[in-house]
Design an enzyme around this catalytic site. Sequence first.
Site, PDB file in Angstrom:
ATOM      1  N   CYS A 102      40.124  34.688  43.889  1.00  0.00           N
ATOM      2  CA  CYS A 102      39.446  33.830  44.866  1.00  0.00           C
ATOM      3  C   CYS A 102      40.426  32.742  45.291  1.00  0.00           C
ATOM      4  O   CYS A 102      41.476  33.035  45.846  1.00  0.00           O
ATOM      5  CB  CYS A 102      38.147  33.272  44.311  1.00  0.00           C
ATOM      6  N   ARG A 146      35.501  31.491  41.146  1.00  0.00           N
ATOM      7  CA  ARG A 146      34.503  32.413  41.698  1.00  0.00           C
ATOM      8  C   ARG A 146      34.763  33.837  41.209  1.00  0.00           C
ATOM      9  O   ARG A 146      33.840  34.597  40.945  1.00  0.00           O
ATOM     10  CB  ARG A 146      34.539  32.363  43.231  1.00  0.00           C
TER      11      ARG A 146
END
Lengths: 288, 170
Positions: free
Chosen positions: A244, A249
């Site tokens: 990410c 994430r």
Amino acid sequence: MATHPTQYAHPEALVETDWLEKHLKDEGIRIVESNEDVLLYDTGHIPGAVHIDWRADLQDPVIRDYISPEKFARLCSRHGITPDTTCIFYGDKANWWACYALWAFRLFGHDKVKILNGGRDKWKAESRPMTREVPKYPATNYPVPKKRFDEEIRAFFDEALGQSKSGKPLIDVRSPGEYRGEITHMPEYPQEGVLRGGHIPGAKSMPWKTATNDDATFKPADELAKIYLDQCGVKPGTDTVVYCRIGERSSHTWFVLTYLLGLNNVRNYDGSWTEWGNKVGAPIEKSA
Amino acid sequence: MSKGCSKLDEAGAARDSRGTYPGKLNKIINLFESLPEDERRETLVSYADNAKKQEPRQHENFDLVDVRKDEECTDTVGVYLHVDENGKAHIRMTLGPEVQTLTRSMTAILCKGLEGSTPQEILDLPSDFVRRIVGGELVRIRSQTVYYVLTRIKSICKVWLDRQRMAAVA
């Protein structure tokens, strides 16, 4: 058409809110809250939960890396955690940071880890007990981990580049705008120093939150399989790298692939776009 | 932590900003600097709990209203400015439900600390006091969050001052 699993590969990696409320005082577990909001724990948390901040506690303040094994041992000892303690992680933003903390614990070989399905949002929505009392646990003597499991669950730049060149699965879990190179930061978040927008050549776009329901719980196994096996081309037995912006994430997606779909060769590229987008000589794509 | 925060002005000369804060804000700064880290966090949370009290009240009128959702913040933040006949600013704020705790803390601190200052005093305020309130550790780990509310308040004051100047010229 491939048959998809109807159950999670490791259902024991999740605990439900109802179960946790009945087991708050169980010996052998430690509830760990990890959030994006740095003061959220202080406003109230699950009784007995300790707070681990993804940046202050898990990242080295000087070198871009995680804390040393010695510091990890001290962190666990301070919170009364032993290698036999089952750590149940939860947090805000659909457990995004909780998964990051869990992944960091796995880096140091702490395998007894679980996620509270639905995280803090679901616990609060169900009006379950919260407290501002900070628990104190007798300090333990957590042994300094002998190795860090970088090779097993972490990818570095060269490995991500190799993944790209060999055409093996790469999943970009950022927002579509970041993937397309239209923006260099998450919507609603500040620009944090990336020079170029786009994605690693060959990466498939699948925003991390695709794996969650509206109540922050994980989607059922068959839906997750359709998302990652069918749409992203992930296959059992083939290396997969997720990334990410800084690896937070993507640790959520790493958890989904590793524990819920049972793939054992998934690595999180935590250098992610803040490294790739700034790296001299790194190729990028901007296609939709 | 050093109290004598100095910074470079545009000419590069060291400038001591100590003692240049409005009285109410200065009291808040002194309070936070006297607290150990755990009590500092508790006090920040207490201020965050009171952020809702800074919302506009019924029948209040404002000279300027600036409600928007910025990329720097996770939800909508509204700033409401009234400047009274003595030139003193009165600020109210609204915060969306997703706004983070530290932003809510700074909202309550700044609305209280800047109450009765003039827009020019607010605009001239050096930002180094933020670190003295929230502490170096929180600034280090969440630097993008701690200055946002001050920036928004300064922004509305600047618009108000610009309009006053334009009106004076016209």
